[in-house]
Design an enzyme around this catalytic site. Structure first.
Site, PDB file in Angstrom:
ATOM      1  N   LYS A  21       0.933  -0.923  -0.131  1.00  0.00           N
ATOM      2  CA  LYS A  21       0.028   0.183  -0.071  1.00  0.00           C
ATOM      3  C   LYS A  21       1.064   1.554  -0.087  1.00  0.00           C
ATOM      4  O   LYS A  21       0.650   1.861  -0.802  1.00  0.00           O
ATOM      5  CB  LYS A  21      -1.191  -0.009   1.456  1.00  0.00           C
ATOM      6  CG  LYS A  21      -2.344  -0.048   0.970  1.00  0.00           C
ATOM      7  CD  LYS A  21      -3.178  -0.325   2.151  1.00  0.00           C
ATOM      8  CE  LYS A  21      -3.142  -0.665   3.822  1.00  0.00           C
ATOM      9  NZ  LYS A  21      -4.358  -0.097   4.365  1.00  0.00           N
ATOM     10  N   LYS A  48      -7.237 -11.979   3.130  1.00  0.00           N
ATOM     11  CA  LYS A  48      -8.296 -12.784   2.276  1.00  0.00           C
ATOM     12  C   LYS A  48      -9.102 -13.157   3.972  1.00  0.00           C
ATOM     13  O   LYS A  48      -8.314 -13.739   5.265  1.00  0.00           O
ATOM     14  CB  LYS A  48      -8.107 -14.428   2.140  1.00  0.00           C
ATOM     15  CG  LYS A  48      -9.394 -14.659   1.129  1.00  0.00           C
ATOM     16  CD  LYS A  48      -8.542 -15.827   0.451  1.00  0.00           C
ATOM     17  CE  LYS A  48      -9.744 -15.727  -0.711  1.00  0.00           C
ATOM     18  NZ  LYS A  48     -10.935 -14.601  -1.933  1.00  0.00           N
ATOM     19  N   SER A  52     -12.787 -17.356   4.127  1.00  0.00           N
ATOM     20  CA  SER A  52     -12.602 -17.219   2.300  1.00  0.00           C
ATOM     21  C   SER A  52     -11.625 -18.181   1.477  1.00  0.00           C
ATOM     22  O   SER A  52     -11.590 -18.797   1.039  1.00  0.00           O
ATOM     23  CB  SER A  52     -12.520 -15.980   1.933  1.00  0.00           C
ATOM     24  OG  SER A  52     -13.982 -15.098   2.646  1.00  0.00           O
ATOM     25  N   HIS A 123      -5.854  -8.249 -13.369  1.00  0.00           N
ATOM     26  CA  HIS A 123      -4.602  -8.195 -11.784  1.00  0.00           C
ATOM     27  C   HIS A 123      -3.267  -9.246 -12.419  1.00  0.00           C
ATOM     28  O   HIS A 123      -2.819  -9.293 -13.650  1.00  0.00           O
ATOM     29  CB  HIS A 123      -5.528 -10.184 -11.762  1.00  0.00           C
ATOM     30  CG  HIS A 123      -6.676 -10.399 -11.598  1.00  0.00           C
ATOM     31  ND1 HIS A 123      -7.539 -11.304 -10.908  1.00  0.00           N
ATOM     32  CD2 HIS A 123      -7.686  -8.973 -11.339  1.00  0.00           C
ATOM     33  CE1 HIS A 123      -8.702 -10.677 -10.642  1.00  0.00           C
ATOM     34  NE2 HIS A 123      -8.836  -9.300 -10.797  1.00  0.00           N
ATOM     35  N   GLU A 142      -2.125 -10.815  -5.218  1.00  0.00           N
ATOM     36  CA  GLU A 142      -2.560 -10.294  -6.173  1.00  0.00           C
ATOM     37  C   GLU A 142      -2.880  -8.906  -6.152  1.00  0.00           C
ATOM     38  O   GLU A 142      -3.469  -8.562  -5.407  1.00  0.00           O
ATOM     39  CB  GLU A 142      -4.014 -10.995  -6.003  1.00  0.00           C
ATOM     40  CG  GLU A 142      -4.568 -10.765  -7.613  1.00  0.00           C
ATOM     41  CD  GLU A 142      -5.885 -11.477  -7.804  1.00  0.00           C
ATOM     42  OE1 GLU A 142      -5.943 -12.594  -7.961  1.00  0.00           O
ATOM     43  OE2 GLU A 142      -6.713 -11.124  -6.874  1.00  0.00           O
ATOM     44  N   GLU A 157     -20.898  -6.726  -7.283  1.00  0.00           N
ATOM     45  CA  GLU A 157     -21.279  -8.331  -7.529  1.00  0.00           C
ATOM     46  C   GLU A 157     -21.171  -9.419  -6.438  1.00  0.00           C
ATOM     47  O   GLU A 157     -21.195 -10.299  -5.975  1.00  0.00           O
ATOM     48  CB  GLU A 157     -20.082  -8.621  -8.476  1.00  0.00           C
ATOM     49  CG  GLU A 157     -20.458 -10.501  -9.548  1.00  0.00           C
ATOM     50  CD  GLU A 157     -19.281 -10.986  -9.674  1.00  0.00           C
ATOM     51  OE1 GLU A 157     -18.483 -10.457  -9.439  1.00  0.00           O
ATOM     52  OE2 GLU A 157     -19.629 -11.231 -10.983  1.00  0.00           O
TER      53      GLU A 157
END
Lengths: 210, 210, 210, 210
Positions: A21, A48, A52, A123, A142, A157
């Site tokens: 970041k 994550k 998940s 990506h 990623e 989504e």
């Protein structure tokens, strides 16, 4: 080998997200400080969730001892751009760093080849060396690069997938595709304006040189 | 070669400070997450002001084109510890990273060999590779490791030096030394308590094993 | 009435801590922007842990339905100063706001009347109005104002109290008192220097007016 | 009376922006902590640049001594929402606080009554009491509430206005309007999905009650 201590397992990923970041935000602040245009609008990052990770491992038939090698988005960085064209500029920045502070593992262009769902994003999966209290480690991360409209659609989504546990009803899927079309339309109109600005600048430069 | 654009010159230093702050803060959060003691209490960073860089260059007879090689504290990181003993643990952490994401240029132990003024701190000067919009660069950065009491004293001395342009009057210098003694005394009392805690823990462990 | 949902109960306290941190940090940035001396060095805040709230309620014989009225430090703000004199300047700032965005409930001067343990700090307990998603509420918050040395000592005492569950062994208590003396000594030496600086400034002003 | 010291003039506005950001961010974190939906996606704030304040004062024929009463957006807060419907929920939150920690001066609904340019947003101008080092003051602040798509479009329009000094060429203006249509289309598609989700939830609730 089972992962017994998830907190410990995730620590290098957390450090990596913090470092990445800072690195991508620095590109923006650097360009602005030089009075140049920044293709990066803002940067976010996340780890994550364990639930998940386990769900994805099950779906991809990945054993727990292979999770760090085969689940590529435990550390996730998202870079938002104003214009579609900016995305490719950011990809070029990453390619220039390849072999320096990060190594590109592979790239996937879901913009020119968008998913059937309507998903669009670029990506880049990287290998990133990280120093931890337990020693050095190379982890996968990623990087998703997308416009604000792509991100807006993607967020919705994601919520729907989560709500319907990946079985979004057909009629909502169709609505989602319509929304993806609208987002795509917005990006295209914006790109057109971007070209107008550029052309206007060129005309001005020509005139002022006379 | 004169530095014509200081903003541009300082950009890699600013990035380095941001990255290094994140890296040392991560050590703390990692140890706390593991339920372990962190020798790092908090971390700050700063870029040296242009006026101070030029002043130092003049004093050390450094040409403007050598500034990046010879002024070692343009990028400065300060790590604060609770106890004197923690300082050496932090130095060990840095040594373990030597040759990985940073290279140790040299170390100076102003704790065992404190300055005549009363100044105490441990300095590690590192070479740090940084990626910028203009390409990669290796810069020098100074890491100062000190207790809260050393830092308190150091802050006051810095203000006085600035106020008196490095010519602190003799009677104030004497007061400063007395304050340095008091700071040193505080650190020693604290270290004693630290040993008491450790001994108490050991006694408790022996008892509970009976 | 028992507190069934602690998360919900603590939300207004969390908001209050965030708002108060911003307000006291603003005083500092405002004074520095005006080129004036800031008596505030830095500001931290925290919410008391549920276990500590319950422990304190038990000790003080406070029923769970009186906790918000009788436990005064659920929301805690800590303001650190360089010099003892600065503490009273900060207290004056708070008094000026009394009846505006906060109301002073009571004050306790543990500096002139330090605790037997050696604890020194100035406490101001305020009533603070807060808007929440569930409507408006007035909560209690404790503001602790102290020097860096007082804070250093306080942090160590807190750890020891926690470790020994408020039964610190006698010989460690004595060590703690010695450390408190050293911290007090440091603050006094620093105050002396502060006066020297002031006197020096006055002399300079006289001279420069000639 | 001319404003001789802009830094000083702007300080209460800066404090207000900091406080208001914290307050609106708290609404989000509070709702998420309670497991509820937050209509607030993120919050930003800014102080208007002195050059822009003077430009606006000139355009509106406002004297320099009336600037604090007549220029309403020196302190600006922007609240971003996912769905158009969320905007009105946020407006309700502000109305509930009216007369408490802020006073509503007036509202403007540029969503139902969007500007000819295509600009859409909900504006609430408030009077906000602020405590400064120089005493208390009531300032004006403008809160803009908008969807991500409205914000995206607004950012681009702002850049173009700045570039063309408010004289955007006709053909670019037409492009901008097309982009505004696309943004509006995206918001509508998203609202539709939102209703689908709600309906789906209701159906599910009915079924699960059987």
């Amino acid at each position: 080998m089972k992962i017994t201590d998830w907190k410990k397992f995730l620590l290098p990923y957390e450090n990596a997200v913090e470092e990445l970041k800072v690195k991508f935000k620095s590109i923006r602040s650097e360009l602005l400080a030089l009075g140049e245009y920044s293709p990066i609008e803002f940067v976010t990052g996340r780890i994550k969730k364990v639930s998940s990770i386990l769900e994805k491992a099950k779906k991809l038939e990945v054993n727990e001892d292979e999770i760090d090698e085969k689940i590529e988005d435990i550390a996730g960085i998202r870079i938002m751009c104003q214009f579609v064209e900016d995305i490719y500029t950011v990809v070029d920045y990453i390619r220039e760093r390849d072999g320096r502070d990060m190594d590109i593992f592979y790239e996937k262009d879901y913009i020119n080849n968008y998913k059937e769902s309507g998903y669009r994003s670029y990506h880049v999966v990287i290998k990133y060396p990280i120093q931890t209290a337990m020693g050095p480690k190379v982890i996968l991360a990623e990087i998703q690069i997308r416009t604000l409209a792509m991100n807006f659609w993607g967020t919705i989504e994601h919520s729907l997938k989560y709500k319907y546990k990946h079985n979004i009803p057909q009629h909502i899927n169709e609505r989602l595709k319509k929304a993806a079309d609208a987002a795509f339309q917005l990006d295209q109109e914006m790109s057109e304006i971007r070209h107008e600005i550029r052309n206007a600048q060129k005309m001005f430069e020509v005139k002022s040189n006379v």
